[in-house]
Design an enzyme around this catalytic site. Structure first.
Site, PDB file in Angstrom:
ATOM      1  CG  HIS A 166      66.641  41.281  16.938  1.00 17.44           C
ATOM      2  ND1 HIS A 166      67.073  40.860  15.100  1.00 17.44           N
ATOM      3  CD2 HIS A 166      65.877  40.108  16.895  1.00 17.44           C
ATOM      4  CE1 HIS A 166      66.417  40.324  14.971  1.00 17.44           C
ATOM      5  NE2 HIS A 166      66.052  39.469  15.629  1.00 17.44           N
ATOM      6  CG  ASP A 197      69.651  42.649  13.879  1.00 17.70           C
ATOM      7  OD1 ASP A 197      70.092  42.480  14.745  1.00 17.70           O
ATOM      8  OD2 ASP A 197      68.898  42.741  13.461  1.00 17.70           O
ATOM      9  CB  SER A 275      67.090  35.731  15.564  1.00 20.82           C
ATOM     10  OG  SER A 275      65.746  37.218  14.594  1.00 20.82           O
TER      11      SER A 275
END
Length: 585
Positions: A166, A197, A275
């Protein structure tokens, strides 16, 4: 998870009230001519409230972009990872020799515990800068305004960098910056794993790889093992370190991929921008990738990490096939067999355990051998309990889907079932999941077809999110939601085709209010997918075009008039083509 849904972090007007689990990385809106000078020296003002995000920013949290004075990179081989950069000023003043001032020596920190041991690997943690240009699903012939984001990543063997999928979704440009460096290097995206992911990047510039040792992977941790999350979260430009322990390990819902895979829950803070950053154990080995966190008024410091088995599966899949092929699934829906009367009615002996098959995906290879009401007893020799779990480690059990996810697309597995009190064994070829309404379009632009102002498109989860917002599961039409949650594709090329909107014109008077309604048939023939519909309409020689829609609605247009009016409608709305490029082939 009930109402505590995990989603990517979004900085919205109601951000403090949302109950979401969010993939975390910094996001900043930019225009195409916005520039930032790396050498500007500015005075940092007091913290200001974060900017409100674009409601269509895919749930990505946006922060305020600031220029800050660059700090000189440390020269010591061992760098303090939890101490402020002001430490040199606190520990000593500049010493003068004659009239010339000399800078003090950088202190060499020594310590014990997880933080001190992971310091050598911190130089492999990089900051990821990405410019995104998302498709406009509501107006599929164009794209949205570009925006930028920052997140984290880390260098692994083979001159490659890992980050979250993402973090680079719908990327236009990706740049990486090493710790202590003032240079941003252009990166190439090698593979994007939407389900897990994870994304794999590389940099062609040899200077990027100099002086950096790749991160090594460690074993799957156990509960209460110490973990240290390293990355570049919101709140500053330099590297950040947070520590905690592994508090849970189970099959988790991956928000970005809309799948369920093995995941770690930790109590270390994972904030927007973390992230893609690594989670280290106390030996300095990477045990996971930070990717989402739980935001809820009743919880604190719940973060989630992609564990090494999932990471290594992604890397091996790429190395084996030259591309990401995905995680296979057993294409069945099953029911627990915990009720003794249910087990007795299925002819199960007292020592037999398993789960009952409710439905089988028609597109799955196992649909040719398995049947509804079969009881799956074991998968690849591992017995399945009545609640669908299998032994994991000492004192732990896990859902048997974990065994399936350890396989690769195209692998075979031995499945033992009970059918009519008889035990049967099948050697099944595993494949990825084909959904009627896909969770992702994998970077491709959305398909569309226009005739007489009617805009036809195929439904996907990003389309629903674009039309109805992040709460599309509550706001979208019930008919579409029912198909999204329960319908199964009958063939690999089946799509759910809808009239997205009607571009008003004299030819379509009376049809203007038709929005997001499924097309069932055209001139009496079932509509299987968007390309099939476009082909039938273009080749139609009948006097009328008749579309059968959901809710027993019909649309009838005169063929010659409809085709003639299409070009004028395209010109009025500045649409370059009546059909998307992928449907022209």
């Amino acid at each position: 998870m009930g109402d505590k849904k995990r989603k990517r972090a979004r900085k919205s007007k109601a951000a403090t009230d949302e109950e979401t689990a969010s993939p975390d990385h910094n996001t900043t809106t930019t225009s195409s001519n916005a520039t930032t000078s790396k050498n500007d020296v500015v005075v940092i003002p007091a913290p200001e409230p974060a900017e409100t995000s674009d409601p269509e920013s895919h749930g990505l949290r946006r922060g305020r972009s600031k220029n800050k004075k660059k700090k000189s990179p440390p020269t010591s081989a061992t760098v303090p990872d939890r101490r402020s950069s002001r430490i040199a000023e606190q520990n000593g003043d500049y010493a003068a020799t004659g009239s010339v001032a000399e800078p003090p020596l950088m202190p060499k920190w020594e310590g014990s515990g997880a933080a001190a041991k992971v310091v050598p690997s911190m130089d492999a943690v990089v900051k990821v800068f990405c410019v995104h240009t998302e498709p406009n699903f509501s107006l599929p012939w164009q794209r949205k305004r570009q925006y930028s984001s920052s997140s984290s990543g880390f260098i692994v063997a083979g001159r490659r960098v890992l980050t979250n999928a993402h973090s680079v979704e719908h990327h236009t440009q990706v740049k990486l910056k090493k710790r202590g460096s003032d240079t941003k290097y252009l990166a190439t995206v090698l593979a994007i794993g939407t389900e897990c992911d994870i994304a794999l990047l590389t940099v062609s510039d040899d200077d990027f790889w100099e002086g950096v040792s790749p991160v090594e992977f460690g074993d799957l941790p156990v509960l209460q093992d110490a973990v240290t999350v390293v990355g570049y979260p919101i709140g500053g430009d330099t590297i950040s370190v947070t520590s905690g322990v592994v508090s849970r390990m189970e099959i988790l819902s991956y928000v970005h991929g809309s799948t369920e895979l093995l995941g770690l829950q930790i109590d270390a803070a994972i904030n927007s921008g973390n992230s893609g950053g690594p989670a280290f154990n106390d030996k300095g080995k990477c045990v996971g990738i930070a990717f989402q966190s739980l935001k809820h008024e009743d919880v604190e410091n719940i973060g989630y990490v992609i564990p090494t088995p999932v990471i290594l599966h992604f890397i091996k899949d790429y190395e084996k096939n030259g591309a990401y092929t995905g995680f296979p699934v057993l294409g069945v829906e099953w029911q627990k067999m915990e009720n003794p009367d249910l087990r007795m009615s299925m002819g199960m002996a007292s020592d037999q355990k398993g789960v009952r098959i409710r439905r089988i995906e028609p597109t799955a290879p196992e649909s040719h051998v398995l049947k509804p009401s079969d009881v799956i007893i074991s998968f690849d020799g591992v017995n399945i309990a009545n609640d669908g779990t299998v032994p994991f480690r000492h004192g732990e059990r896990i859902g048997f889907s974990y065994l399936v996810s350890q396989k690769y697309t195209g692998d075979r597995a031995l499945v033992k079932v009970l059918r009519n009190s008889e035990i049967l064994e099948f050697n099944i070829k595993l494949a990825t999941h084909k959904r009627l309404i896909p969770a992702h379009i994998k970077g491709r632009p959305p398909s569309y077809y226009i005739i007489a102002g009617f805009v036809f498109t195929a439904v996907s989860v990003p389309y629903l999110r674009s039309e109805y917002g992040k709460d599309y599961e509550f706001d979208a039409p019930v008919k579409l939601l029912e198909k999204h949650l329960h319908a199964m594709a009958q063939s690999v090329d089946e799509q759910l085709v809808v009239v997205s909107q009607v571009l008003v014109s004299d030819i379509n008077i009376g049809y203007e209010e038709i929005v997001n309604t499924q097309v069932l048939a055209f001139n009496g023939k079932p509509v299987k997918n968007l390309k099939g519909l476009a082909t039938m309409v273009e080749n139609c020689d009948d006097e009328f075009l008749k579309f059968d829609l959901e809710y027993q609605q019909i649309v009838v247009l005169k063929t010659s008039t409809a085709k003639a009016a299409t070009m004028d409608i395209l010109t009025t709305h500045c649409i370059p083509s009546a059909i998307s490029d992928d449907l022209k082939a």
